[in-house]
Design a protein around this motif. Structure first.
Motif, PDB file in Angstrom:
ATOM      1  N   CYS A 105       0.847  -1.198   0.000  1.00 55.12           N
ATOM      2  CA  CYS A 105       0.000   0.000   0.000  1.00 55.12           C
ATOM      3  C   CYS A 105       0.877   1.240   0.000  1.00 55.12           C
ATOM      4  N   ASN A 106       0.587   2.166  -0.898  1.00 58.35           N
ATOM      5  CA  ASN A 106       1.401   3.369  -1.030  1.00 58.35           C
ATOM      6  C   ASN A 106       1.343   4.269   0.199  1.00 58.35           C
ATOM      7  N   LEU A 107       0.309   4.149   1.027  1.00 58.44           N
ATOM      8  CA  LEU A 107       0.192   5.006   2.205  1.00 58.44           C
ATOM      9  C   LEU A 107       1.289   4.726   3.232  1.00 58.44           C
ATOM     10  N   LYS A 108       1.818   3.522   3.217  1.00 59.76           N
ATOM     11  CA  LYS A 108       2.864   3.173   4.182  1.00 59.76           C
ATOM     12  C   LYS A 108       4.119   4.013   3.980  1.00 59.76           C
ATOM     13  N   ALA A 109       4.351   4.480   2.752  1.00 58.85           N
ATOM     14  CA  ALA A 109       5.566   5.238   2.441  1.00 58.85           C
ATOM     15  C   ALA A 109       5.591   6.587   3.139  1.00 58.85           C
ATOM     16  N   GLU A 130     -12.225   5.495  10.084  1.00 60.02           N
ATOM     17  CA  GLU A 130     -11.836   5.570   8.674  1.00 60.02           C
ATOM     18  C   GLU A 130     -10.340   5.388   8.497  1.00 60.02           C
ATOM     19  N   ALA A 131      -9.558   6.359   8.995  1.00 62.82           N
ATOM     20  CA  ALA A 131      -8.101   6.334   8.830  1.00 62.82           C
ATOM     21  C   ALA A 131      -7.477   7.178   9.934  1.00 62.82           C
ATOM     22  N   PRO A 132      -6.218   6.922  10.265  1.00 65.66           N
ATOM     23  CA  PRO A 132      -5.570   7.713  11.316  1.00 65.66           C
ATOM     24  C   PRO A 132      -5.347   9.153  10.890  1.00 65.66           C
ATOM     25  N   GLY A 133      -5.311  10.034  11.888  1.00 60.06           N
ATOM     26  CA  GLY A 133      -4.921  11.415  11.670  1.00 60.06           C
ATOM     27  C   GLY A 133      -3.489  11.642  12.124  1.00 60.06           C
ATOM     28  N   ARG A 134      -3.105  12.900  12.262  1.00 60.42           N
ATOM     29  CA  ARG A 134      -1.725  13.231  12.619  1.00 60.42           C
ATOM     30  C   ARG A 134      -1.355  12.695  13.991  1.00 60.42           C
ATOM     31  N   ASP A 135      -2.217  12.914  14.978  1.00 60.76           N
ATOM     32  CA  ASP A 135      -1.904  12.461  16.343  1.00 60.76           C
ATOM     33  C   ASP A 135      -1.838  10.940  16.408  1.00 60.76           C
ATOM     34  N   GLU A 136      -2.751  10.282  15.717  1.00 61.45           N
ATOM     35  CA  GLU A 136      -2.757   8.823  15.709  1.00 61.45           C
ATOM     36  C   GLU A 136      -1.507   8.278  15.021  1.00 61.45           C
ATOM     37  N   ASP A 137      -1.092   8.939  13.961  1.00 59.37           N
ATOM     38  CA  ASP A 137       0.109   8.515  13.240  1.00 59.37           C
ATOM     39  C   ASP A 137       1.350   8.663  14.115  1.00 59.37           C
ATOM     40  N   MET A 138       1.386   9.694  14.928  1.00 58.55           N
ATOM     41  CA  MET A 138       2.536   9.921  15.793  1.00 58.55           C
ATOM     42  C   MET A 138       2.615   8.876  16.905  1.00 58.55           C
ATOM     43  N   GLU A 139       1.472   8.516  17.497  1.00 57.82           N
ATOM     44  CA  GLU A 139       1.456   7.609  18.643  1.00 57.82           C
ATOM     45  C   GLU A 139       1.240   6.157  18.257  1.00 57.82           C
ATOM     46  N   GLY A 140       0.757   5.902  17.057  1.00 58.25           N
ATOM     47  CA  GLY A 140       0.512   4.528  16.650  1.00 58.25           C
ATOM     48  C   GLY A 140      -0.729   3.923  17.263  1.00 58.25           C
ATOM     49  N   MET A 167     -10.997  -0.694  19.370  1.00 53.52           N
ATOM     50  CA  MET A 167     -10.999   0.342  18.332  1.00 53.52           C
ATOM     51  C   MET A 167      -9.996   0.028  17.243  1.00 53.52           C
ATOM     52  N   ALA A 168     -10.382   0.253  16.015  1.00 52.41           N
ATOM     53  CA  ALA A 168      -9.489   0.085  14.865  1.00 52.41           C
ATOM     54  C   ALA A 168      -9.963   0.997  13.745  1.00 52.41           C
ATOM     55  N   ASN A 169      -9.252   0.960  12.613  1.00 51.09           N
ATOM     56  CA  ASN A 169      -9.598   1.753  11.436  1.00 51.09           C
ATOM     57  C   ASN A 169      -9.593   0.868  10.202  1.00 51.09           C
ATOM     58  N   VAL A 170     -10.383   1.254   9.205  1.00 49.29           N
ATOM     59  CA  VAL A 170     -10.340   0.557   7.926  1.00 49.29           C
ATOM     60  C   VAL A 170      -8.954   0.689   7.307  1.00 49.29           C
ATOM     61  N   ILE A 171      -8.374   1.886   7.366  1.00 49.57           N
ATOM     62  CA  ILE A 171      -7.044   2.161   6.833  1.00 49.57           C
ATOM     63  C   ILE A 171      -6.083   2.282   8.012  1.00 49.57           C
ATOM     64  N   PRO A 172      -5.037   1.469   8.094  1.00 53.29           N
ATOM     65  CA  PRO A 172      -4.136   1.533   9.250  1.00 53.29           C
ATOM     66  C   PRO A 172      -2.998   2.536   9.100  1.00 53.29           C
ATOM     67  N   TRP A 173      -2.851   3.152   7.919  1.00 57.60           N
ATOM     68  CA  TRP A 173      -1.801   4.147   7.700  1.00 57.60           C
ATOM     69  C   TRP A 173      -2.441   5.486   7.356  1.00 57.60           C
ATOM     70  N   GLU A 185      -6.961   2.369  -2.209  1.00 57.74           N
ATOM     71  CA  GLU A 185      -6.322   2.211  -0.895  1.00 57.74           C
ATOM     72  C   GLU A 185      -7.246   1.477   0.072  1.00 57.74           C
ATOM     73  N   THR A 186      -8.531   1.772  -0.013  1.00 56.75           N
ATOM     74  CA  THR A 186      -9.489   1.084   0.842  1.00 56.75           C
ATOM     75  C   THR A 186      -9.555  -0.400   0.507  1.00 56.75           C
ATOM     76  N   GLU A 187      -9.526  -0.720  -0.775  1.00 59.34           N
ATOM     77  CA  GLU A 187      -9.615  -2.114  -1.198  1.00 59.34           C
ATOM     78  C   GLU A 187      -8.387  -2.911  -0.772  1.00 59.34           C
ATOM     79  N   ILE A 188      -7.216  -2.286  -0.805  1.00 60.71           N
ATOM     80  CA  ILE A 188      -5.996  -2.998  -0.426  1.00 60.71           C
ATOM     81  C   ILE A 188      -5.988  -3.306   1.065  1.00 60.71           C
ATOM     82  N   CYS A 189      -6.647  -2.472   1.873  1.00 58.37           N
ATOM     83  CA  CYS A 189      -6.638  -2.660   3.323  1.00 58.37           C
ATOM     84  C   CYS A 189      -7.847  -3.446   3.826  1.00 58.37           C
TER      85      CYS A 189
END
Length: 277
Positions: A105-109, A130-140, A167-173, A185-189
């Motif tokens: 998935c290109n979002l991982k890059a 749906e997908a992580p935001g900035r704070d979620e991306d920072m903390e994982g 709790m989880a998201n459809v898109i993990p990145w 991107e949604t289909e790949i995840c």
């Protein structure tokens, strides 16, 4: 008594133009410039000393650039690989490891961290965003920013906290700039979140936002038409799970007038959990 009128002030533009024509083009110089002197003739070529080829100093060795594995753009082959990896995960920890190693998935890059899940995997309620935001991306972790704090308040209002939900998201990145993920991107995840639901086996699903609801309920309707009504999520193992689509907390922070709608939805969720316990 001197009655003569004062001398007129000269036009500054005209004065500067006069100085420029006279060659006064610098305010100060250490050596006077004679603009009427003829320029010196060029030096004949025979008197010019040829330059010798001087050896260049040795260059310092450049450090080798770290090699990174290229991240693929989602396609049918990557979707098939994601399905295989998800199906081979016997536990949530194995699923997390497979997702960490997945480069399809290109979002991982552009993401800093994989945002896998938070909460209690033994809980009867699973919340999918749906997908992580900035704070979620920072903390994982999902839902740790401002919208996540508001979600905590909503859960507290129906007598729940993070130890009682998963709790989880459809898109993990995180998509760059918090943009909405593309259908590719949604289909790949999708295989990863579907396997995650199967391993958790919740009693009730809550879809926060349109991306989560449309992806997992296989519908094209908007979230404002979907919310407030019970739907059925058809799990991979053949078990049907009651699902409630509702408005995302980030949307509610932008449109506070719709908080009353989300409150009604969570009251329905509370009663459903009570009926299934």
């Amino acid at each position: 008594m001197n009655t003569s009128s004062p001398a007129p002030i000269p036009d500054l533009h005209a004065l500067l133009a006069f100085y420029a024509e006279a060659g006064v083009d610098e305010a100060l110089n250490d050596v006077p410039i004679n603009h009427f002197e003829k320029p010196s003739p060029p030096i004949p070529a025979k008197h010019v000393q040829p330059r010798r080829n001087m050896p260049l100093p040795p260059m310092a060795p450049q450090p080798a650039r770290p090699t990174t594995q290229p991240v693929a753009v989602p396609d049918g082959q990557q979707v098939a690989l994601a399905q295989k990896l998800a199906a081979n995960a016997a536990t949530l920890e194995e699923l997390r490891e497979h997702m960490m190693q997945f480069n399809g998935c290109n979002l991982k890059a552009t993401a800093k961290n994989l945002v896998f899940a938070d909460g209690n995997p033994q809980a009867g309620l699973m919340i999918i965003g749906e997908a992580p935001g900035r704070d979620e991306d920072m903390e994982g972790k999902p839902f740790v920013g401002r919208a996540g704090q508001f979600l905590d308040q909503i859960l507290a209002a129906i007598g729940l906290d993070r130890s009682q939900v998963y709790m989880a998201n459809v898109i993990p990145w995180r998509p760059p700039g918090n943009r909405e993920p593309t259908p590719q991107e949604t289909e790949i995840c999708r295989p990863f979140i579907e396997r995650q639901i199967e391993l958790v086996a919740p009693k009730v699903l809550v879809h926060l936002g349109g991306v989560s609801a449309k992806t997992l309920l296989n519908t094209t309707e908007g979230i404002l038409r979907l919310r407030g009504n019970w739907h059925v999520y058809n799990g991979l193992s053949g078990v049907d799970i009651p699902a409630m689509p509702t408005l995302h907390p980030a949307y509610l922070l932008r449109a506070p007038a719709h908080k009353r709608l989300a409150w009604r939805d969570f009251l329905e969720i509370k009663m459903k959990l009570r009926a299934l316990s």
